[in-house]
Design a protein around this motif. Structure first.
Motif, mmCIF file in Angstrom:
data_model
loop_
_atom_site.group_PDB
_atom_site.id
_atom_site.type_symbol
_atom_site.label_atom_id
_atom_site.label_comp_id
_atom_site.label_asym_id
_atom_site.label_seq_id
_atom_site.Cartn_x
_atom_site.Cartn_y
_atom_site.Cartn_z
ATOM 1 N N ASN A 209 1.204 -1.142 0.008
ATOM 2 C CA ASN A 209 0.007 0.334 -0.324
ATOM 3 C C ASN A 209 0.961 0.874 -0.400
ATOM 4 O O ASN A 209 1.661 1.546 0.944
ATOM 5 C CB ASN A 209 -0.425 0.111 1.605
ATOM 6 C CG ASN A 209 -2.098 1.470 1.322
ATOM 7 O OD1 ASN A 209 -1.264 1.715 0.069
ATOM 8 N ND2 ASN A 209 -3.206 1.232 2.215
ATOM 9 N N CYS A 210 0.998 1.601 -1.751
ATOM 10 C CA CYS A 210 2.043 3.044 -1.610
ATOM 11 C C CYS A 210 1.455 4.441 -0.458
ATOM 12 O O CYS A 210 2.448 4.758 0.226
ATOM 13 C CB CYS A 210 1.385 3.685 -3.143
ATOM 14 S SG CYS A 210 2.889 2.565 -3.897
ATOM 15 N N THR A 211 0.583 4.598 -0.066
ATOM 16 C CA THR A 211 -0.130 5.112 1.397
ATOM 17 C C THR A 211 0.622 4.992 2.606
ATOM 18 O O THR A 211 0.897 5.981 3.592
ATOM 19 C CB THR A 211 -1.612 5.620 1.469
ATOM 20 O OG1 THR A 211 -2.334 4.158 2.127
ATOM 21 C CG2 THR A 211 -2.069 6.480 -0.013
ATOM 22 N N CYS A 237 6.089 2.450 -6.231
ATOM 23 C CA CYS A 237 4.965 3.885 -6.116
ATOM 24 C C CYS A 237 5.572 4.395 -6.791
ATOM 25 O O CYS A 237 5.908 5.733 -6.705
ATOM 26 C CB CYS A 237 4.552 3.208 -5.070
ATOM 27 S SG CYS A 237 4.537 2.860 -3.209
#
Length: 239
Positions: A209-211, A237
């Motif tokens: 999850n790039c966040t 990402c």
């Protein structure tokens, strides 16, 4: 063994490419006794282990206390079952979530090396594609994480014969002893293990999850161990 049916497919062909290198007698799964009542296990002379397993107990005693005994499976056993078309079609269904992880686990035990792994699901994304750009350079057998025993009680670690290390790790200790003192044992993970897990869409979406804060560090650590060079790191990402 005599080749009684020379024109039939060989068992190894379901998952591996080389018959001479196929590890027929290697274990895919060790025998184990399974049940959730730890007290019943120890009362019967067994050793309560992780994943609700009861170690050091006979099959008869396992049945006697109402647990489930699962016999060991060798690579020869599994490959022979997979040579049955109906069983093969059911078990090696390339649309099954996590099928790459299951196939890789068998191949890693049985095929005699990553170069002899059969491309069973040729149209599925390859495990390396989650983090790397080059399949030939992917370090399947390299370790991302060595096995370790984790727990915060340094005294319990040393009393058990272990060595207290940084990050609450207990070194020089067996998995059984680690469980015995209430610590958590984490088995080693190879690049093949990690990449195969990341080929499962749900797992990939959660882990990459790039966040997530620090995700770039996590991705780079895996890529540095596995991709075979910075030029083969996938831009996971880009944004």
């Amino acid at each position: 063994h005599k080749d009684v049916c020379p024109n039939n497919s060989k068992p190894h062909e379901a998952i591996c490419t080389s018959e001479p290198d196929f590890e027929t007698e290697a274990f895919v799964e060790e025998s184990y006794c399974y049940g959730t009542n730890a007290t019943a296990c120890t009362d019967a002379g067994g050793v309560s282990e992780k994943d609700s397993r009861c170690g050091n107990i006979t099959p008869d005693k396992c049945d006697e206390i109402g647990f489930t005994y699962s016999p060991a499976q060798t690579c020869g056993d599994v490959a022979t079952l997979l040579s049955i078309p109906e069983y093969n079609a059911q078990v090696l269904n390339c649309t099954t979530p996590g099928i790459a992880f299951y196939i890789n686990r068998i191949q890693s035990s049985c095929c005699g090396g990553a170069s002899y792994h059969k491309d069973v699901c040729a149209n599925n994304p390859k495990p390396h594609e989650a983090i790397c750009t080059s399949e030939p350079d992917f370090e399947t057998e390299a370790f991302v994480e060595e096995s370790y025993c984790y727990g915060t009680n340094a005294t319990a670690c040393t009393d058990a014969g272990g060595v207290s290390e940084k990050d609450s790790r207990c070194g020089n200790i067996t998995p059984d002893k680690c469980d015995e003192i209430g610590f958590t044992y984490s088995p080693a993970q190879t690049c093949g293990d990690v990449a195969t897990l990341l080929s499962i869409p749900e797992y990939n979406a959660q882990v990459l999850n790039c966040t997530t804060p620090g995700i770039a560090f996590y991705i780079n650590r895996i890529q540095s161990s596995c991709c075979g060079g910075a030029s083969y790191h996938k831009d996971v990402c880009p944004n």
